[in-house]
Every structure is written in structure tokens, then in C-alpha cells.
Design an enzyme around this catalytic site. Structure first.
Site, PDB file in Angstrom:
ATOM      1  N   GLY A  11      -8.475 -30.064  54.862  1.00  0.00           N
ATOM      2  CA  GLY A  11      -8.611 -28.985  55.341  1.00  0.00           C
ATOM      3  C   GLY A  11      -8.377 -28.078  53.973  1.00  0.00           C
ATOM      4  O   GLY A  11      -8.355 -28.971  52.863  1.00  0.00           O
ATOM      5  N   GLN A  12      -7.243 -26.866  54.255  1.00  0.00           N
ATOM      6  CA  GLN A  12      -6.851 -26.034  53.122  1.00  0.00           C
ATOM      7  C   GLN A  12      -5.352 -26.719  52.248  1.00  0.00           C
ATOM      8  O   GLN A  12      -6.401 -27.494  50.804  1.00  0.00           O
ATOM      9  CB  GLN A  12      -6.067 -25.008  53.397  1.00  0.00           C
ATOM     10  N   GLY A  14      -5.072 -29.838  52.094  1.00  0.00           N
ATOM     11  CA  GLY A  14      -5.631 -31.308  51.220  1.00  0.00           C
ATOM     12  C   GLY A  14      -7.113 -31.552  50.744  1.00  0.00           C
ATOM     13  O   GLY A  14      -6.805 -32.335  49.235  1.00  0.00           O
ATOM     14  N   ARG A  84       0.300 -22.995  60.943  1.00  0.00           N
ATOM     15  CA  ARG A  84       1.138 -21.324  61.500  1.00  0.00           C
ATOM     16  C   ARG A  84       0.205 -20.654  61.455  1.00  0.00           C
ATOM     17  O   ARG A  84      -0.901 -20.204  60.689  1.00  0.00           O
ATOM     18  CB  ARG A  84       2.761 -21.344  61.717  1.00  0.00           C
ATOM     19  N   ARG A  90       7.353 -22.569  63.105  1.00  0.00           N
ATOM     20  CA  ARG A  90       6.599 -23.723  63.098  1.00  0.00           C
ATOM     21  C   ARG A  90       6.679 -25.057  64.007  1.00  0.00           C
ATOM     22  O   ARG A  90       5.871 -26.103  64.513  1.00  0.00           O
ATOM     23  CB  ARG A  90       7.618 -24.633  61.728  1.00  0.00           C
ATOM     24  N   ASN A  97       0.603 -30.993  67.222  1.00  0.00           N
ATOM     25  CA  ASN A  97       0.934 -31.846  65.996  1.00  0.00           C
ATOM     26  C   ASN A  97       1.350 -33.403  66.289  1.00  0.00           C
ATOM     27  O   ASN A  97       1.118 -34.783  65.037  1.00  0.00           O
ATOM     28  CB  ASN A  97       1.814 -31.681  64.511  1.00  0.00           C
ATOM     29  N   THR A 121       3.241 -32.042  57.194  1.00  0.00           N
ATOM     30  CA  THR A 121       2.974 -31.518  58.272  1.00  0.00           C
ATOM     31  C   THR A 121       3.954 -30.932  59.384  1.00  0.00           C
ATOM     32  O   THR A 121       5.090 -31.560  58.745  1.00  0.00           O
ATOM     33  CB  THR A 121       1.995 -33.101  59.428  1.00  0.00           C
ATOM     34  N   ASN A 122       4.033 -29.551  59.748  1.00  0.00           N
ATOM     35  CA  ASN A 122       4.771 -29.254  60.743  1.00  0.00           C
ATOM     36  C   ASN A 122       5.133 -29.479  61.758  1.00  0.00           C
ATOM     37  O   ASN A 122       3.775 -29.626  62.368  1.00  0.00           O
ATOM     38  CB  ASN A 122       4.968 -27.750  60.129  1.00  0.00           C
ATOM     39  N   HIS A 177      13.416 -27.706  57.080  1.00  0.00           N
ATOM     40  CA  HIS A 177      11.941 -26.798  56.180  1.00  0.00           C
ATOM     41  C   HIS A 177      12.406 -25.599  57.274  1.00  0.00           C
ATOM     42  O   HIS A 177      11.051 -25.980  58.514  1.00  0.00           O
ATOM     43  CB  HIS A 177      10.387 -27.601  56.348  1.00  0.00           C
TER      44      HIS A 177
HETATM   45  P1  A3D Z   1      -5.972 -26.940  57.652  1.00  0.00           P
HETATM   46  O1  A3D Z   1      -6.869 -26.457  56.821  1.00  0.00           O
HETATM   47  O2  A3D Z   1      -5.763 -26.197  59.286  1.00  0.00           O
HETATM   48  O3  A3D Z   1      -5.642 -28.727  57.870  1.00  0.00           O
HETATM   49  C1  A3D Z   1      -5.411 -29.721  58.783  1.00  0.00           C
HETATM   50  C2  A3D Z   1      -6.143 -30.588  58.623  1.00  0.00           C
HETATM   51  O4  A3D Z   1      -6.083 -31.722  59.387  1.00  0.00           O
HETATM   52  C3  A3D Z   1      -8.192 -29.879  59.064  1.00  0.00           C
HETATM   53  O5  A3D Z   1      -9.026 -30.032  58.545  1.00  0.00           O
HETATM   54  C4  A3D Z   1      -8.020 -31.142  60.415  1.00  0.00           C
HETATM   55  O6  A3D Z   1      -9.640 -31.857  61.087  1.00  0.00           O
HETATM   56  C5  A3D Z   1      -7.674 -32.071  60.047  1.00  0.00           C
HETATM   57  N1  A3D Z   1      -6.552 -33.257  60.775  1.00  0.00           N
HETATM   58  C6  A3D Z   1      -6.490 -32.879  62.653  1.00  0.00           C
HETATM   59  N2  A3D Z   1      -6.134 -34.178  63.140  1.00  0.00           N
HETATM   60  C7  A3D Z   1      -6.714 -35.051  62.354  1.00  0.00           C
HETATM   61  C8  A3D Z   1      -6.619 -36.725  62.926  1.00  0.00           C
HETATM   62  N3  A3D Z   1      -6.007 -36.613  63.164  1.00  0.00           N
HETATM   63  N4  A3D Z   1      -6.839 -37.070  61.568  1.00  0.00           N
HETATM   64  C9  A3D Z   1      -6.574 -36.939  60.245  1.00  0.00           C
HETATM   65  N5  A3D Z   1      -7.152 -35.233  60.334  1.00  0.00           N
HETATM   66  C10 A3D Z   1      -6.275 -34.015  61.212  1.00  0.00           C
HETATM   67  O7  A3D Z   1      -4.191 -26.526  57.509  1.00  0.00           O
HETATM   68  P2  A3D Z   1      -3.067 -26.323  55.777  1.00  0.00           P
HETATM   69  O8  A3D Z   1      -3.918 -27.466  54.754  1.00  0.00           O
HETATM   70  O9  A3D Z   1      -3.545 -25.629  55.590  1.00  0.00           O
HETATM   71  O10 A3D Z   1      -1.681 -26.964  56.965  1.00  0.00           O
HETATM   72  C11 A3D Z   1      -1.009 -28.812  57.609  1.00  0.00           C
HETATM   73  C12 A3D Z   1      -0.505 -28.671  57.600  1.00  0.00           C
HETATM   74  O11 A3D Z   1       0.060 -28.848  56.640  1.00  0.00           O
HETATM   75  C13 A3D Z   1       0.498 -27.763  58.604  1.00  0.00           C
HETATM   76  O12 A3D Z   1       0.597 -28.773  59.554  1.00  0.00           O
HETATM   77  C14 A3D Z   1       0.647 -27.012  58.247  1.00  0.00           C
HETATM   78  O13 A3D Z   1       2.255 -25.970  58.954  1.00  0.00           O
HETATM   79  C15 A3D Z   1       1.795 -27.789  56.941  1.00  0.00           C
HETATM   80  N6  A3D Z   1       2.019 -27.037  55.945  1.00  0.00           N
HETATM   81  C16 A3D Z   1       3.433 -27.871  55.399  1.00  0.00           C
HETATM   82  C17 A3D Z   1       4.104 -27.203  54.425  1.00  0.00           C
HETATM   83  C18 A3D Z   1       5.470 -27.335  53.928  1.00  0.00           C
HETATM   84  O14 A3D Z   1       6.287 -27.320  52.960  1.00  0.00           O
HETATM   85  C19 A3D Z   1       6.129 -28.731  54.760  1.00  0.00           C
HETATM   86  C20 A3D Z   1       3.916 -26.415  53.846  1.00  0.00           C
HETATM   87  C21 A3D Z   1       2.436 -25.585  53.965  1.00  0.00           C
HETATM   88  C22 A3D Z   1       1.620 -25.590  55.075  1.00  0.00           C
END
Ligand code: A3D
Length: 313
Positions: A11-12, A14, A84, A90, A97, A121-122, A177
């Protein structure tokens, strides 16, 4: 042979991870997502392959939903899961999650059992706890990326507040966090000069408060979703220290077994990251006031971990 980087979640965050890993020629890259989202991640991977001639990197980048494709990965960076939305904590993400982390942990355990794993992941500290529980990997092989981002935000806010280069600011943020995290102004320096010599107490308090709420500030601006550039860079810094044995000292959620008086919890602490993974947690003698703040953040993390335990983790 090139190293292999598996990005679980395309996603974003990744997609930025994939771009940074490619630009830095860290290795070949596999972006894995759910079957429903596999075409978009295949598209992102192809787009990055087509960027290579101008980006000046050599890497094979693929999108997939098949864990067999991550076989032999050296590093797995896990962002699979919901982010979020405005108004959410979170912890509100936990029930969704936790199931995702369970399946991801099983996939990695089966197909890339030797990879150094960085969880994003959060709710972070609880999700890395569950990931470790399910994989059963040695503790040095699993780390949560949060402290490295929280410290980057803290340094950025000091630079903005004081009008100094971010490059000269050294400091760290401990704990969970979330809003209870513990930035340590007492140990923060700017080009070797203690922060308190340059900043007023009001400025320091403002920076500390802004750091604690930094993720929420961005979520409120976005409305949908959370930060992605700075979390991706922070994870890349950790991965690079591992792959290149740089031995950087970076804060992140590591399994404490006695360090800082903590037992059995992943919590943000300064980590020495080498080719062994989390080679060592570096302890700090805290003041009574800092210790009290650490206890508050520990209670917050313990509460979320207890919810995971109640769900069988
Ligand atoms: P997003 O853009 O929604 O990407 C998440 C991806 O995970 C999506 O493409 C989904 O399809 C995919 N996904 C869902 N389920 C599965 C699965 N079972 N197997 C493989 N892929 C799957 O979210 P994002 O990239 O913006 O954020 C991802 C996570 O990081 C979230 O939980 C956020 O809260 C977290 N995050 C953490 C921080 C820290 O500092 C720790 C900062 C920012 C975001």
C-alpha cells in the site's frame, strides 16, 4: 547474488519502501499483498522496473500474492494491515490487524524463516509482540519500527523550532508508539551542545508534545490514512544497517528481557543493529521523572498486549 527484500503489504508505505530499496540497490524486491490487490502491486512493481533506466538502479521488482515468491528473503518489512483514519487511535486497529499479522507471520515463518523482520503494522508494539509469538523467531530477528520514526520526527521538530540543521541533532525516543512515548531532551544534543543550552523550556515542551502527537497530526491532515514517506525511510534505515552490518544505534521495539526493568514486552529502546539483527539493547540510566514516564508507556503497551493475549496470542 543480490540480496532479497520482501515487502509484505504494497500500500502507501509498501510502495515507497519498494522505491527506496530500489534506488538504494538494496537487492531484488518482492511486494506481496492480498489476492484482491495483487494487480495493483504488480503494476507498482512494473512501474518501478520502468523507472530504473532514469533511476539508475539494477533490481528485479515483482508484485505477488504468493508467499512462495518470498522464499530466501534476507529482510521482510511488514506493513500489511489497516492504517488509521481521522479520529481513530492506533488501538482501534487491533482487532483487524491482529488477524492480518497472524497470517503474515505464518507465511513468513514457512517461506522466509531466516529473514530479519521489521514490523510497522499498528498498534505497533502489540503487533510485533504477536508476530514474534506466532513465528517463534529468535528475538534478535524481530524488531518493530517506531522509535526510529518517532526520533526522526523529534529531530525534525527541533530543527524547525530552533532553525538548525537536522543533521546535527542527536537524540532518542523511548517507549510505546503512541501518545505516552518518552522523548529524552536531557540527552539530546545539537552539534554536541546540550539542547537545554539552546532551547527554552517552553520550546522543549512544545517539541515533546508535538512528537507525541506527530502521527495524529498527519492523520488529521490526510483525513484518510496515515504517514507513509517518513515511516518508509525509517524502516529502510534499519534494513540497511542490517544488510550492510553498519552497526547503527537506532531506537525501535525490541523484546526486553530485563533491560530497562522490562520483561517480556516489545518496547521502544535503543538497539544496536548489525548483521545479527538486534545485536544488543543499549540501556540508559534514567532519572526518576523519566522512569515514571517509562512506567506510564509500559502500562499502555501492556494493556494492548493483554488484549492480544486474551485473543490467544
Ligand atoms: P495501506 O496503504 O492501507 O497499505 C496496507 C496494505 O496491506 C494494503 O495494500 C493491503 O491490501 C495490505 N494487506 C492487508 N491485509 C494483508 C495481508 N493479509 N497480507 C498482505 N497484505 C495485506 O496502509 P499503509 O501502508 O499506510 O500503512 C500500513 C500499516 O503501517 C498500518 O497499520 C499503519 O497504521 C502502520 N503505520 C505504522 C507506522 C509506525 O511508525 C509504526 C507509521 C505509519 C503507519
Amino acid at each position: 547474488m543480490r540480496k532479497k527484500i520482501a515487502l509484505i503489504g504494497g500500500g502507501q508505505i509498501g510502495q515507497i519502501l519498494a522505491m527506496l530499496a530500489a534506488q538504494k540497490e538494496m537487492g531484488d524486491i518482492v511486494v506481496l499483498d492480498i489476492p484482491d490487490y495483487v494487480d495493483p502491486v504488480k503494476g507498482k512493481a512494473l512501474d518501478l522496473m520502468e523507472m530504473a533506466p532514469h533511476g539508475n538502479y539494477d533490481a528485479t521488482i515483482i508484485g505477488t500474492s504468493d508467499y512462495a515468491d518470498i522464499a530466501g528473503a534476507d529482510v521482510c518489512i511488514i506493513t500489511a494491515g489497516k492504517p488509521r483514519q481521522a479520529g481513530m487511535t492506533r488501538e482501534d486497529l487491533l482487532n483487524t490487524n491482529i488477524q492480518i499479522i497472524d497470517s503474515v507471520a505464518k507465511g513468513i515463518k514457512e517461506h522466509a524463516p531466516n529473514a530479519f523482520c521489521i514490523v510497522l503494522t499498528n498498534p505497533l508494539d502489540a503487533m510485533v509482540y504477536c508476530f514474534h509469538k506466532v513465528t517463534g523467531f529468535p528475538k534478535n530477528q524481530v524488531m518493530g519500527m517506531a522509535g526510529t520514526l518517532d526520533t526522526a520526527r523529534y529531530r525534525a521538530f527541533i530543527a524547525m523550532e530552533l532553525g538548525v540543521s537536522v543533521a546535527d541533532i542527536a537524540g532518542t525516543v523511548l517507549g510505546g508508539h503512541g501518545p505516552t512515548m518518552v522523548p529524552l531532551p536531557r540527552l539530546t544534543t545539537i552539534g554536541g551542545v546540550p539542547l537545554a543550552e539552546i532551547a527554552t523550556q517552553e520550546q522543549i515542551d512544545a517539541v515533546v508534545q508535538r512528537t507525541r502527537k506527530a502521527g495524529t497530526e498527519i492523520v488529521q491532515l490526510f483525513g484518510k490514512g496515515s504517514a507513509f514517506f517518513s515511516p518508509a525511510w525509517s524502516a529502510i534505515v534499519i534494513a540497511e544497517s542490517y544488510l550492510k552490518d553498519k552497526r547503527r544505534v537506532l531506537p525501535g521495539a525490541a523484546l526486553c528481557e530485563g533491560e530497562f526493568g522490562v520483561n517480556g514486552l516489545f518496547i521502544g529502546v535503543p538497539c544496536l543493529i548489525s548483521a545479527k539483527g538486534v545485536e544488543k539493547i543499549l540501556e540508559i540510566k534514567l532519572t526518576d521523572e523519566e522512569n515514571a514516564m517509562l512506567q506510564t508507556t509500559l502500562e499502555a503497551v501492556q494493556k494492548t498486549v493483554d488484549e492480544c493475549k486474551a485473543q490467544g496470542f
